[in-house]
Scaffold this active site. Structure first.
Site, PDB file in Angstrom:
ATOM      1  N   GLU A  43     -49.211   9.393  49.104  1.00 49.76           N
ATOM      2  CA  GLU A  43     -49.719  10.130  48.075  1.00 49.76           C
ATOM      3  C   GLU A  43     -49.411  11.402  48.377  1.00 49.76           C
ATOM      4  OE1 GLU A  43     -53.900   9.884  47.688  1.00 49.76           O
ATOM      5  OE2 GLU A  43     -53.822  10.517  45.727  1.00 49.76           O
ATOM      6  N   GLU A  94     -60.172  20.413  52.894  1.00 53.34           N
ATOM      7  CA  GLU A  94     -60.715  20.364  53.937  1.00 53.34           C
ATOM      8  C   GLU A  94     -60.436  18.898  54.690  1.00 53.34           C
ATOM      9  OE1 GLU A  94     -61.973  21.122  51.134  1.00 53.34           O
ATOM     10  OE2 GLU A  94     -62.448  23.266  51.472  1.00 53.34           O
ATOM     11  N   SER A 104     -61.362   6.095  44.610  1.00 52.93           N
ATOM     12  CA  SER A 104     -62.305   6.786  44.868  1.00 52.93           C
ATOM     13  C   SER A 104     -63.576   6.282  44.085  1.00 52.93           C
ATOM     14  CB  SER A 104     -62.134   8.429  44.275  1.00 52.93           C
ATOM     15  OG  SER A 104     -61.120   8.986  44.990  1.00 52.93           O
ATOM     16  N   GLN A 163     -54.721   4.198  40.267  1.00 58.65           N
ATOM     17  CA  GLN A 163     -55.033   3.898  41.644  1.00 58.65           C
ATOM     18  C   GLN A 163     -56.487   4.121  41.568  1.00 58.65           C
ATOM     19  OE1 GLN A 163     -54.684   7.588  43.912  1.00 58.65           O
ATOM     20  NE2 GLN A 163     -55.069   6.595  45.838  1.00 58.65           N
ATOM     21  N   SER A 205     -56.749   8.684  37.449  1.00 55.28           N
ATOM     22  CA  SER A 205     -55.841   9.254  36.659  1.00 55.28           C
ATOM     23  C   SER A 205     -54.981   8.333  35.672  1.00 55.28           C
ATOM     24  CB  SER A 205     -54.784  10.146  37.306  1.00 55.28           C
ATOM     25  OG  SER A 205     -55.481  11.162  38.036  1.00 55.28           O
TER      26      SER A 205
END
Lengths: 402, 372
Positions: free
Chosen positions: A241, A369, A126, A123, A158
């Site tokens: 996810e 968060e 990010s 994926q 990953s």
């Protein structure tokens, strides 16, 4: 409400259990294979017998099983020791996205090799400047005829080093507000111009990578959703996810409970200590609460509902629970708790692996968060934060660099 | 497998919620909190007319013979509105004790009255401070009479009878005794508690006539079974209360402006409420399992009940205290209703044994399962 099997479910469970008992790879079979090879061996064995990705339609490599059969299969598979990992992103996140957004031809071509374990996917979401604020990603895609040309950098990927394909979100228009300028693709990881650099984690391992793009070309047919619709497509991935990570393994209640039965405090088994019992009870309550929350979600899925933001709970609670249980287990081991030497450590250092891996779990796939924000905003309906980047063209949003 | 309530059960939930919205608004709770009455008699009569007190009682004893899943639905709704009625004492405890241990005559004498709401029953276990245990019991039964003191007893001042846990004769074992509370030999004194919306009493037995409920010496085992069953039902009340507290906190945060915007937009408040939601959701899911175990009398009931109870205690306490915090100073005032949940949460977190007690029982249940 009925937590017990119907006769049909009982028969399915029996069939699954018998197949698993007859087919779990032996030690000899796995000897000398690395993690990826082991996982591929097991996945292919399941695929050939019709036990891979059982909820998927048969034409995509699945079994067309029901949500409850998936629950049963997961229960049975988790009760035996089999190789895990490497397919979670492809099967758990890329595949549901493909099913929702790809053409029929693409699904028939790309899903069966995902089910069989022949292909591994990663994926590419990010970025250094786009983590919790994922939509602030900067990797550019520019149209060139029937192709797109990609330049930029992804991070925390990953399995990039052994993946065949990836799902990718890039910026196609920096002159519109940030969520509106994104587009979603899937990409062949062997494409020229992709460079993969491993990142060393606090555990010393390198499970994830930086991925650099220099003039990497993607055919336009590998776009999922419309140009500018990438954020919407990404939400499909992110919802799944949270389901995929929420069910993650590692150190569980059962292991810590057994440790507390074995270890002694003042000459008595630690499990007899009231404070130990209280802590263990709390984790049991969390673990069973998550399990039944998952079951309830499956009941909703079996009525055709999509996985919703409430599934953020699994990862949020599960990651901290793993971390705290590992820390507690190390405490139970007293002075020897620090010893990680696999020859000496309890369960070959499994506790330490969890302890050093858990901080990553609390960050990956949306930090604690961010999960709390999602629950507050999307489930409870509370207002979003005041955002200074709202409605502003992405190119004019202030950044750390400016 | 199926992890949802049925359509009929959801319909019952809607009916119950609608009825309680009309009949048990916050002003009704406040009237009991501030007034002299022990409970809301009007509301309790309405509840009995709705058939809720009769829900789990078999039809031959004047009940509706519904499953315990229906009772869980009702419990959640009663918990949500912090209902000031003796429902739990009468239904979760006294009725269950009779169903579990009563002989035909005892059932025939009391179950129809409990079903119709004509009688109120309660369960008398505690004897002052400390965790009750069979070898610490001082209340004793001899020659047909009960002597000793039980305190606090929920609804002890208004109940028609109690199921009391006491030592039997000179033996060590505990037994259950059915004891009418209207005799001269029984003295009842209302005691002040943290939650005045639920009445409690001290009961002194001075040669009070009583009869055995269940076999002599079996009282402690029966008590545990009764409490396991009640734990699931109380847990549903707690989940109902915890969700009401969350809704109250959210509503206030959405309407309260500070620094130019609703405080619901600040992460400090959002994360607080999301954390309440997380605990509430885990508790609810554990309660589903408890409800199923209760309704099927599954062998997992002791574990399922302890899990639901620990989870629900934690959720309701957390929700009730953070609800006050979200309201700021106003939440601390007598005029605001935040105190209802804060009081009720604490009452329900000790009434049939504390969090610590049930954490211990949870682990014991796992150990027992391992040994089996």
């Amino acid at each position: 409400m009925d937590f017990s099997d119907t006769p049909e479910e009982a028969a399915f469970r029996r069939e699954a259990r018998e197949w698993l008992q007859a087919n779990v790879p032996s030690k000899d079979e796995l000897e000398g294979l690395d993690e990826v090879q082991r996982a591929k061996l097991w996945q292919m064995r399941k695929y050939e017998a019709g036990w891979a990705c059982i909820r998927w339609p048969r034409e995509y490599g699945g079994r067309g099983a029901s949500a409850m059969e998936q629950v049963i299969w997961n229960q049975e598979e988790s009760s035996v020791r089999v190789p895990q990992g490497v397919f979670a992103i492809g099967q758990g996140m890329a595949a549901p996205t493909m099913m929702a957004w790809a053409t029929e031809e693409q699904k028939l071509r790309y899903l069966p090799p995902l089910a069989s374990g022949e292909h591994i996917w990663c994926q590419l979401f990010s970025e250094p400047a786009g983590g919790s604020d994922l939509a602030a990603l900067r990797t550019r895609a520019e149209k060139d005829g029937d192709e797109w040309v990609i330049n930029g950098q992804k991070i925390w990927t990953s399995g990039a080093q052994f993946s065949n394909y990836a799902i990718l979100v890039v910026r196609t228009d920096p002159e519109v507000p940030k969520h509106k300028g994104l587009t979603y693709f899937f990409i062949d990881m062997k494409s020229p111009g992709i460079e993969i650099k491993p990142i060393r984690q606090i555990s010393g391992e390198s499970n994830f990578n930086e991925v650099y793009f220099t003039d990497v070309r993607i055919p336009d047919e590998q776009r999922l959703g419309a140009v500018g619709q990438g954020w919407q497509v990404a939400i499909t991935t992110l919802m799944n996810e949270r389901l995929a990570i929420g069910s993650g393994g590692g150190l569980g209640f059962r292991q810590v409970f057994e440790l507390a039965q074995r270890i002694e405090i003042d000459g008595r088994p630690a499990i007899e200590d009231r404070s130990v019992r209280a802590r263990l009870a709390d984790w049991y309550v969390q673990e069973s609460g998550l399990r039944f929350t998952g079951y309830r979600a499956m009941s909703a899925l079996s009525r055709g509902e999509m996985p919703g933001p409430e599934n953020s709970i699994g990862k949020l609670v599960g990651a901290s629970k793993s971390q705290d249980m590992a820390s507690f287990a190390i405490d139970l081991l007293e002075m020897s708790g620090i010893v990680t030497d696999p020859e000496l450590a309890w369960r070959s250092g499994m506790v330490h692996d969890t302890f050093m891996g858990a901080p990553g779990l609390r960050i990956a796939g949306g930090t604690d968060e961010i999960m709390l924000n999602i629950l507050a905003e999307r489930v409870l309906g509370m207002p979003q934060d005041v955002r200074v980047d709202k409605g502003i063209p992405f190119s004019q949003v202030p950044t750390s660099a400016s | 497998m199926n992890f949802e309530f049925s359509e009929e059960q959801n319909l019952l939930r809607e009916q119950a919620a609608g009825f309680l919205q009309d009949q048990c608004p916050p002003s009704a709770v406040r009237a009991i909190l501030e007034g002299a009455a022990s409970f809301d008699t009007e509301l309790f009569r309405g509840i009995a007319e709705m058939g809720w007190t009769a829900a789990a009682i078999p039809e031959k004893h004047g009940g509706l013979g519904l499953s315990y899943l229906e009772l869980c639905v009702i419990a959640e709704e009663l918990g949500r509105v912090v209902a000031p009625v003796p429902f739990s004492s009468s239904v979760y405890l006294a009725t269950e004790a009779l169903l579990l241990a009563g002989n035909d005559a005892q059932r025939e004498a009391w179950l129809p009255k409990l079903a119709s709401g004509a009688a109120i029953g309660t369960f008398a276990l505690a004897e002052g401070t400390g965790q009750p245990s069979p070898n610490r019991l001082e209340t004793a039964y001899e020659n047909g009479c009960l002597n000793g003191t039980k305190v606090p007893v929920a609804d002890g001042d208004i109940a028609d009878f109690a199921v009391a846990v006491a030592r039997c004769g000179r033996g060590d074992g505990a037994s259950l005794y059915l004891v009418p509370l209207d005799a001269d030999t029984v003295t009842r004194t209302t005691v002040a508690t943290l939650d005045p919306t639920r009445s409690h009493a001290r009961i002194d037995f001075d040669n009070a006539r009583a009869e055995s409920l269940g076999a002599a010496g079996e009282g402690w085992g029966l008590t545990r079974r009764i409490l396991d069953r009640a734990a699931v039902l109380f847990a549903w009340e707690q989940v109902g209360g915890a969700n009401a507290a969350l809704e109250q906190a959210k509503e206030y945060a959405m309407g309260r402006y500070a620094f130019g915007r609703p405080i619901a937009g600040f992460q400090a408040i959002k994360h607080k409420l999301a954390n309440i939601y997380v605990k509430n959701t885990l508790a609810r899911s554990n309660c589903y399992y408890g409800a199923w175990a209760l309704s099927t009398d599954a062998s997992e009931l002791p574990l399922a009940a302890a899990t639901a109870r620990v989870s629900a205690i934690q959720a309701y306490y957390f929700a009730s205290k953070e609800n006050i915090q979200t309201h700021g100073g106003m939440g601390f005032t007598w005029e605001f209703d935040c105190q209802f949940h804060y009081r009720r949460a604490k009452l329900l977190s000790v009434n049939i044994g504390s969090e610590r007690t049930w954490q211990d029982r949870l682990i014991s249940a796992i150990e027992a399962g391992q040994a089996a």
